[in-house]
Design a protein around this motif. Structure first.
Motif, mmCIF file in Angstrom:
data_model
loop_
_atom_site.group_PDB
_atom_site.id
_atom_site.type_symbol
_atom_site.label_atom_id
_atom_site.label_comp_id
_atom_site.label_asym_id
_atom_site.label_seq_id
_atom_site.Cartn_x
_atom_site.Cartn_y
_atom_site.Cartn_z
ATOM 1 N N LEU A 101 0.823 -1.225 0.000
ATOM 2 C CA LEU A 101 0.000 0.000 0.000
ATOM 3 C C LEU A 101 0.850 1.264 0.000
ATOM 4 C CD1 LEU A 101 -2.828 -0.982 2.525
ATOM 5 C CD2 LEU A 101 -2.863 -1.100 0.026
ATOM 6 N N ALA A 144 -0.179 3.886 -2.674
ATOM 7 C CA ALA A 144 -1.422 4.581 -2.355
ATOM 8 C C ALA A 144 -1.213 5.595 -1.241
ATOM 9 C CB ALA A 144 -2.490 3.565 -1.955
ATOM 10 N N TYR A 199 0.706 8.623 -2.476
ATOM 11 C CA TYR A 199 -0.149 9.526 -3.260
ATOM 12 C C TYR A 199 -0.998 10.409 -2.351
ATOM 13 C CZ TYR A 199 -3.964 11.038 -6.269
ATOM 14 O OH TYR A 199 -4.895 11.804 -6.929
ATOM 15 N N GLU A 200 -1.549 9.825 -1.290
ATOM 16 C CA GLU A 200 -2.385 10.607 -0.385
ATOM 17 C C GLU A 200 -1.574 11.674 0.349
ATOM 18 O OE1 GLU A 200 -5.551 10.471 -0.272
ATOM 19 O OE2 GLU A 200 -5.839 8.661 -1.485
ATOM 20 N N PRO A 220 -10.922 1.168 -0.925
ATOM 21 C CA PRO A 220 -10.875 1.530 -2.357
ATOM 22 C C PRO A 220 -12.050 2.385 -2.827
ATOM 23 C CG PRO A 220 -10.226 -0.744 -2.053
ATOM 24 C CD PRO A 220 -10.757 -0.280 -0.727
ATOM 25 N N THR A 257 -9.562 4.031 -6.739
ATOM 26 C CA THR A 257 -8.857 2.794 -7.102
ATOM 27 C C THR A 257 -7.699 3.027 -8.049
ATOM 28 O OG1 THR A 257 -10.410 2.452 -8.942
ATOM 29 C CG2 THR A 257 -10.955 1.439 -6.805
ATOM 30 N N GLN A 313 -4.779 4.663 -7.630
ATOM 31 C CA GLN A 313 -3.435 4.883 -7.104
ATOM 32 C C GLN A 313 -2.952 3.735 -6.211
ATOM 33 O OE1 GLN A 313 -1.667 7.360 -8.214
ATOM 34 N NE2 GLN A 313 -3.394 8.196 -9.387
ATOM 35 N N GLY A 314 -3.436 2.526 -6.421
ATOM 36 C CA GLY A 314 -2.932 1.377 -5.686
ATOM 37 C C GLY A 314 -3.789 0.933 -4.527
ATOM 38 N N TRP A 315 -4.903 1.580 -4.259
ATOM 39 C CA TRP A 315 -5.757 1.150 -3.152
ATOM 40 C C TRP A 315 -6.435 -0.188 -3.429
ATOM 41 C CZ3 TRP A 315 -5.156 2.725 1.457
ATOM 42 C CH2 TRP A 315 -4.727 4.024 1.733
#
Length: 375
Positions: A27, A30, A33-34, A89, A94, A96-98
């Motif tokens: 993860l 993800a 990215y956040e 997700p 969905t 960005q890898g979630w």
């Protein structure tokens, strides 16, 4: 060099830590990215709270099952992890890898649930996870990865916990084998002592009863019985001394054969050493005690995979050397009462004794006694 096996709690902590790092890596994209790109405080808080709760609960369930502390409530914990991971997700997106969060619960399926239930649950999750991923709009490659990822994750979790428990059972079996060897030796000595003393003491008791009956009637008969009692008592003392002497003065070859057999039964590679039949009689007892104590130490205080025994008979000294791997680290002053007692025995016999860990993870015991009894 063979690595020393850590304590069970250390191994369990390593397993939990590595598992958490693996999940965090799945993860990482993800979360990155956040934190770096999106920078939405509300979404970031949701992402951190969700992953933190899922990972914390995951680590707790894995630790509890490694320690064999299973409970029906663990099913609820697995369900909570699944709900959290399947909710992230659609809430966070969905792209960005979630989507990898859908695979997180798979590693605990065969850990928390019994085997039959785990097989059914893993099969159902193998079908439902990619279907759910398609509904979320995940890329086809990600969906295909999830089809293989769920059964692999479940199998990986099962094998990890199973191997940990196998190592635990091997440790317990080795300790039990050492206790059993000591117990059997005590029983053998007790049987020998009973066989020697049982008849003698019974005869003494009968002679004493006869003497008591003739105490008022026949002084000569009483004196005769008392004389017999004295004779039998001296014979009993002599027999006990013979038993103890035979118990202690065992053949060195017999002791080393027994030691190698016990170690091989515990899964430790150990070859029978060559022992010259011309060894002086007086060296058997002190070196035999060294072999007994060394075998106990290897079984109880090491994680050995091999043990090498060497007997060298020289013109001046007879030396016994025992080396094993998997040596446990000890403090400098923590030599143990067994090794201290051996040092006293060998010194009393005019010999030299050394025992301690080597720098390569081995433990070496060396005992040398004079080849001549009057040395």
């Amino acid at each position: 060099m063979q690595p020393r096996i850590p304590r069970p709690t250390v191994i369990a902590a390593i397993i939990v830590g590595m598992t958490m790092l693996t999940l965090a890596g799945s993860l990482l994209q993800a979360l990155w990215y956040e934190i770096v790109d999106r920078r939405d405080a509300g979404r970031l808080l949701l992402a951190l709270a969700g992953t933190g709760a899922a990972f914390g609960l995951y680590a707790r369930l894995l630790w509890q099952n490694l320690m064999r502390r299973t409970a029906p409530a663990h099913r609820l914990g697995l369900a909570a992890i699944a709900v959290i991971c399947w909710a992230l997700p659609p809430l966070l997106g969905t792209g960005q890898g979630w989507g990898n969060a859908l695979l997180v619960p798979a590693g605990l399926i065969a850990v928390v649930l019994p085997v039959r239930e785990a097989i059914v649950t893993a099969a159902a999750a193998t079908v439902l996870t990619p279907v759910y991923g398609q509904l979320l709009g995940l890329p086809a490659l990600t969906v295909l990865y999830e089809v293989a990822g769920v059964p692999l994750g479940a199998f990986s979790g099962y094998v990890t916990v199973w191997l940990f428990h196998v190592v635990q059972e091997l440790r317990e079996a080795r300790a039990e084998l050492a206790r059993s060897a000591v117990g059997e030796e005590r029983l053998r000595f007790a049987r020998d002592l009973h066989d020697v003393l049982g008849h003698s003491l019974q005869a003494v008791a009968l002679r004493a009863e006869v003497a008591e009956r003739y105490l008022e009637r026949d002084d000569g008969r009483v004196r005769k019985e008392l004389t017999e009692i004295q004779t039998m008592s001296r014979d009993a003392v002599r027999d006990v001394r013979e038993v103890v002497r035979g118990y202690r003065a065992t053949s060195l070859r017999t002791e080393l054969d027994g030691m190698s057999a016990v170690l091989r039964a515990a899964g430790i590679r150990c070859e029978r050493p060559e022992v010259s039949p011309e060894l002086p009689a007086h060296v058997h007892e002190p070196l035999g005690w060294v072999a007994r104590e060394a075998a106990t130490n290897v079984l109880r205080h090491s994680s050995a995979t091999w043990c090498e025994i060497t007997v060298r008979a020289g013109r001046d000294r007879v030396q016994l050397e025992i080396v094993n791997d998997g040596a446990a680290r000890r403090a400098a002053g923590d030599a143990g009462s067994g090794l201290a007692g051996l040092a006293e025995r060998i010194t009393a016999a005019g010999g030299r004794f050394r025992a301690g860990p080597g720098g390569d993870g081995t433990f070496r015991v060396t005992a040398a006694v004079p080849a001549k009894g009057d040395a």
